[in-house]
Scaffold this active site. Sequence first.
Site, PDB file in Angstrom:
ATOM      1  N   ASP A  26     -23.222   0.440  11.756  1.00 23.31           N
ATOM      2  CA  ASP A  26     -22.011   1.267  11.785  1.00 23.31           C
ATOM      3  C   ASP A  26     -21.565   1.346  13.241  1.00 23.31           C
ATOM      4  O   ASP A  26     -22.271   1.889  14.085  1.00 23.31           O
ATOM      5  CB  ASP A  26     -22.341   2.665  11.247  1.00 23.31           C
ATOM      6  CG  ASP A  26     -21.113   3.574  11.252  1.00 23.31           C
ATOM      7  OD1 ASP A  26     -20.051   3.156  11.751  1.00 23.31           O
ATOM      8  OD2 ASP A  26     -21.245   4.707  10.741  1.00 23.31           O
ATOM      9  N   ILE A  27     -20.386   0.797  13.525  1.00 22.70           N
ATOM     10  CA  ILE A  27     -19.917   0.757  14.911  1.00 22.70           C
ATOM     11  C   ILE A  27     -19.775   2.176  15.488  1.00 22.70           C
ATOM     12  O   ILE A  27     -19.800   2.363  16.707  1.00 22.70           O
ATOM     13  CB  ILE A  27     -18.593  -0.048  15.044  1.00 22.70           C
ATOM     14  CG1 ILE A  27     -18.189  -0.252  16.508  1.00 22.70           C
ATOM     15  CG2 ILE A  27     -17.447   0.598  14.297  1.00 22.70           C
ATOM     16  CD1 ILE A  27     -19.126  -1.022  17.352  1.00 22.70           C
ATOM     17  N   GLY A  54     -18.059  -6.103  11.941  1.00 25.17           N
ATOM     18  CA  GLY A  54     -16.955  -6.117  10.964  1.00 25.17           C
ATOM     19  C   GLY A  54     -16.877  -7.509  10.374  1.00 25.17           C
ATOM     20  O   GLY A  54     -15.802  -8.014  10.039  1.00 25.17           O
ATOM     21  N   TYR A  96      -2.051   3.009  13.123  1.00 21.36           N
ATOM     22  CA  TYR A  96      -2.705   1.721  13.411  1.00 21.36           C
ATOM     23  C   TYR A  96      -2.113   1.096  14.677  1.00 21.36           C
ATOM     24  O   TYR A  96      -2.844   0.686  15.585  1.00 21.36           O
ATOM     25  CB  TYR A  96      -2.495   0.812  12.201  1.00 21.36           C
ATOM     26  CG  TYR A  96      -3.003  -0.598  12.325  1.00 21.36           C
ATOM     27  CD1 TYR A  96      -4.361  -0.877  12.437  1.00 21.36           C
ATOM     28  CD2 TYR A  96      -2.114  -1.681  12.265  1.00 21.36           C
ATOM     29  CE1 TYR A  96      -4.812  -2.191  12.515  1.00 21.36           C
ATOM     30  CE2 TYR A  96      -2.557  -2.987  12.320  1.00 21.36           C
ATOM     31  CZ  TYR A  96      -3.911  -3.238  12.455  1.00 21.36           C
ATOM     32  OH  TYR A  96      -4.349  -4.543  12.519  1.00 21.36           O
ATOM     33  N   GLY A 115     -15.287  -8.867   6.644  1.00 22.99           N
ATOM     34  CA  GLY A 115     -13.874  -8.732   6.308  1.00 22.99           C
ATOM     35  C   GLY A 115     -13.152 -10.062   6.254  1.00 22.99           C
ATOM     36  O   GLY A 115     -13.760 -11.142   6.301  1.00 22.99           O
ATOM     37  N   GLN A 116     -11.814  -9.975   6.194  1.00 20.48           N
ATOM     38  CA  GLN A 116     -10.987 -11.177   6.015  1.00 20.48           C
ATOM     39  C   GLN A 116     -11.171 -12.153   7.176  1.00 20.48           C
ATOM     40  O   GLN A 116     -11.331 -13.359   6.965  1.00 20.48           O
ATOM     41  CB  GLN A 116      -9.501 -10.783   5.886  1.00 20.48           C
ATOM     42  CG  GLN A 116      -8.631 -11.925   5.403  1.00 20.48           C
ATOM     43  CD  GLN A 116      -7.142 -11.694   5.613  1.00 20.48           C
ATOM     44  OE1 GLN A 116      -6.715 -10.691   6.191  1.00 20.48           O
ATOM     45  NE2 GLN A 116      -6.334 -12.627   5.149  1.00 20.48           N
ATOM     46  N   ASP A 153     -22.137  -5.534   9.787  1.00 19.34           N
ATOM     47  CA  ASP A 153     -21.099  -4.804   9.038  1.00 19.34           C
ATOM     48  C   ASP A 153     -21.755  -3.572   8.416  1.00 19.34           C
ATOM     49  O   ASP A 153     -22.993  -3.457   8.381  1.00 19.34           O
ATOM     50  CB  ASP A 153     -20.499  -5.714   7.939  1.00 19.34           C
ATOM     51  CG  ASP A 153     -19.110  -5.275   7.501  1.00 19.34           C
ATOM     52  OD1 ASP A 153     -18.132  -5.978   7.810  1.00 19.34           O
ATOM     53  OD2 ASP A 153     -18.996  -4.206   6.844  1.00 19.34           O
ATOM     54  N   LYS A 186      -3.834   0.330  18.293  1.00 17.85           N
ATOM     55  CA  LYS A 186      -3.902  -1.024  18.874  1.00 17.85           C
ATOM     56  C   LYS A 186      -3.260  -1.033  20.260  1.00 17.85           C
ATOM     57  O   LYS A 186      -3.755  -1.680  21.184  1.00 17.85           O
ATOM     58  CB  LYS A 186      -3.221  -2.045  17.958  1.00 17.85           C
ATOM     59  CG  LYS A 186      -3.977  -2.327  16.667  1.00 17.85           C
ATOM     60  CD  LYS A 186      -5.322  -2.996  16.932  1.00 17.85           C
ATOM     61  CE  LYS A 186      -6.076  -3.341  15.673  1.00 17.85           C
ATOM     62  NZ  LYS A 186      -7.435  -3.830  15.904  1.00 17.85           N
TER      63      LYS A 186
HETATM   64  P1  NAD Z   1     -10.980  -6.185   7.092  1.00 17.08           P
HETATM   65  O1  NAD Z   1     -10.589  -4.826   6.661  1.00 17.08           O
HETATM   66  O2  NAD Z   1     -10.859  -7.309   6.139  1.00 17.08           O
HETATM   67  O3  NAD Z   1     -12.478  -6.180   7.625  1.00 17.08           O
HETATM   68  C1  NAD Z   1     -12.990  -5.164   8.428  1.00 17.08           C
HETATM   69  C2  NAD Z   1     -14.486  -5.151   8.250  1.00 17.08           C
HETATM   70  O4  NAD Z   1     -14.993  -4.092   9.081  1.00 17.08           O
HETATM   71  C3  NAD Z   1     -14.936  -4.832   6.817  1.00 17.08           C
HETATM   72  O5  NAD Z   1     -15.877  -5.796   6.383  1.00 17.08           O
HETATM   73  C4  NAD Z   1     -15.567  -3.463   6.924  1.00 17.08           C
HETATM   74  O6  NAD Z   1     -16.677  -3.271   6.042  1.00 17.08           O
HETATM   75  C5  NAD Z   1     -16.019  -3.436   8.379  1.00 17.08           C
HETATM   76  N1  NAD Z   1     -16.160  -2.069   8.883  1.00 17.08           N
HETATM   77  C6  NAD Z   1     -15.387  -1.003   8.618  1.00 17.08           C
HETATM   78  N2  NAD Z   1     -15.880   0.086   9.243  1.00 17.08           N
HETATM   79  C7  NAD Z   1     -16.972  -0.315   9.917  1.00 17.08           C
HETATM   80  C8  NAD Z   1     -17.905   0.354  10.733  1.00 17.08           C
HETATM   81  N3  NAD Z   1     -17.828   1.671  10.944  1.00 17.08           N
HETATM   82  N4  NAD Z   1     -18.910  -0.352  11.286  1.00 17.08           N
HETATM   83  C9  NAD Z   1     -19.030  -1.690  11.041  1.00 17.08           C
HETATM   84  N5  NAD Z   1     -18.186  -2.377  10.252  1.00 17.08           N
HETATM   85  C10 NAD Z   1     -17.162  -1.687   9.691  1.00 17.08           C
HETATM   86  O7  NAD Z   1     -10.157  -6.509   8.432  1.00 17.08           O
HETATM   87  P2  NAD Z   1      -9.719  -7.919   9.020  1.00 17.08           P
HETATM   88  O8  NAD Z   1      -8.441  -8.282   8.363  1.00 17.08           O
HETATM   89  O9  NAD Z   1     -10.855  -8.853   8.993  1.00 17.08           O
HETATM   90  O10 NAD Z   1      -9.348  -7.496  10.506  1.00 17.08           O
HETATM   91  C11 NAD Z   1     -10.299  -7.525  11.540  1.00 17.08           C
HETATM   92  C12 NAD Z   1      -9.614  -7.061  12.807  1.00 17.08           C
HETATM   93  O11 NAD Z   1      -8.465  -7.865  13.072  1.00 17.08           O
HETATM   94  C13 NAD Z   1      -9.110  -5.615  12.762  1.00 17.08           C
HETATM   95  O12 NAD Z   1      -9.276  -5.027  14.025  1.00 17.08           O
HETATM   96  C14 NAD Z   1      -7.645  -5.767  12.468  1.00 17.08           C
HETATM   97  O13 NAD Z   1      -6.905  -4.699  12.989  1.00 17.08           O
HETATM   98  C15 NAD Z   1      -7.310  -7.051  13.204  1.00 17.08           C
HETATM   99  N6  NAD Z   1      -6.134  -7.710  12.641  1.00 17.08           N
HETATM  100  C16 NAD Z   1      -6.155  -8.256  11.395  1.00 17.08           C
HETATM  101  C17 NAD Z   1      -5.015  -8.865  10.881  1.00 17.08           C
HETATM  102  C18 NAD Z   1      -4.996  -9.471   9.503  1.00 17.08           C
HETATM  103  O14 NAD Z   1      -3.916  -9.882   9.027  1.00 17.08           O
HETATM  104  N7  NAD Z   1      -6.134  -9.602   8.819  1.00 17.08           N
HETATM  105  C19 NAD Z   1      -3.844  -8.911  11.644  1.00 17.08           C
HETATM  106  C20 NAD Z   1      -3.842  -8.301  12.904  1.00 17.08           C
HETATM  107  C21 NAD Z   1      -5.006  -7.729  13.400  1.00 17.08           C
HETATM  108  C1  AKB Z   2      -1.722  -5.293   8.690  1.00 14.78           C
HETATM  109  O1  AKB Z   2      -0.798  -5.621   7.927  1.00 14.78           O
HETATM  110  O2  AKB Z   2      -2.084  -4.137   8.904  1.00 14.78           O
HETATM  111  C2  AKB Z   2      -2.407  -6.412   9.451  1.00 14.78           C
HETATM  112  C3  AKB Z   2      -1.772  -6.597  10.791  1.00 14.78           C
HETATM  113  C4  AKB Z   2      -0.573  -7.431  10.922  1.00 14.78           C
HETATM  114  O3  AKB Z   2      -2.239  -6.044  11.748  1.00 14.78           O
HETATM  115  N1  AKB Z   2      -2.383  -7.595   8.666  1.00 14.78           N
END
Ligand code: NAD
Ligand code: AKB
Length: 317
Positions: free
Chosen positions: A52-53, A8, A142, A11-12, A34, A146
């Site tokens: 693909d996970i 993944g 979600y 992503g962000q 990814d 979690k």
């Molecule tokens: P994101 O959506 O920006 O990135 C997720 C990445 O996973 C994407 O690049 C996507 O292409 C990839 N992905 C999706 N399905 C996939 C698959 N089947 N196989 C492989 N890759 C796949 O998410 P993020 O913001 O980077 O968050 C990453 C993790 O952190 C998540 O588990 C999210 O729940 C957790 N999280 C994020 C935040 C936040 O504010 N960004 C807050 C709390 C928790």
């Molecule tokens: C969301 O808003 O879904 C995420 C999180 C706080 O898990 N940024």
Amino acid sequence: MAKTIIIGACGQIGTELVLELRKKFGNENVIAADLKDECPAVLENGPYQKMDILDREFVREYIITNEIKVVYLLAALLSATAEKNPDFAWKLNMEGLFTILDLAKEKHIDKIFWPSSIAVFGPTTPRENTPQYTVMEPSTVYGISKQAGERWCEYYFNKFGVDVRSIRYPGLISYTSLPGGGTTDYAVDIFYQAKLNKTFSCFLKEDTALPMMFMEDAIRGTIELMEAPKENIKIRSAYNLSGCSFTPKELSEEIKRHIPAFEITYNPDFRQAIADSWPMSIDDSNARKDWGWKEKYNTEKVVATMIEHVDVKLLSN
Ligand code: NAD
Ligand code: AKB
């Protein structure tokens, strides 16, 4: 040097985590993986694997054959996107975790990072300074995924000695890549719109306080948790972690100090109910005590840094 994979990675969080881990451990030792066919330009300084996970056999074979010992599993659907596709969100958020936990149970992997979220809390949770241990009745798919994930992480640690570590991230604010479908995304989008149009239509009400964190803090905290001695990690579900906390109105007022013409309007949608079920601020005293967590960015510093670095060209990528 043990090889690390971030699944993944595009992503962000992944984009910045890969770059930071490569600085630390060497580009060749940190593999970005990814769904995307091509490696994004920003991650071209090291290995990339399309993965693909949900393809359990491929993931197992790749990790075992390449002798990968540390896994950061980031692939998931976030809160807003998950509500639109609950069945798939449950599948993606849970099945991938089991694939990785099982590899560690079989001793192929030494260490796992799997992120949780403030979404594990729900409408019956105390919303101010939310404690580590409290009522948890998440009302989103979600949040349910979690919370279930946290329970399984702790279970695999207790039963099989799996070294899995986790953080309940708040909303993360960053400028290197765009957020991927969460309820806290407004706090990133607002900066792009402030620069582009000097106006922003917010999908949350003006007084909706949520816990937030600047990405640099989140990445540093993640790496500090992963590097902490095993005996210091007392919590194997997930640690509360706090950065700052603000409402859309407070954020917009801080932005106005930099861009005086900026105006915000409020048009709440389905994400308002999600935000209303989450904490407003977080008590992270366990993380401070166990492995020395301390944030560096308050709201003022987050805003100044975002205003300086946000590049609206990212919107057209
Ligand atoms: P994101 O959506 O920006 O990135 C997720 C990445 O996973 C994407 O690049 C996507 O292409 C990839 N992905 C999706 N399905 C996939 C698959 N089947 N196989 C492989 N890759 C796949 O998410 P993020 O913001 O980077 O968050 C990453 C993790 O952190 C998540 O588990 C999210 O729940 C957790 N999280 C994020 C935040 C936040 O504010 N960004 C807050 C709390 C928790
Ligand atoms: C969301 O808003 O879904 C995420 C999180 C706080 O898990 N940024």
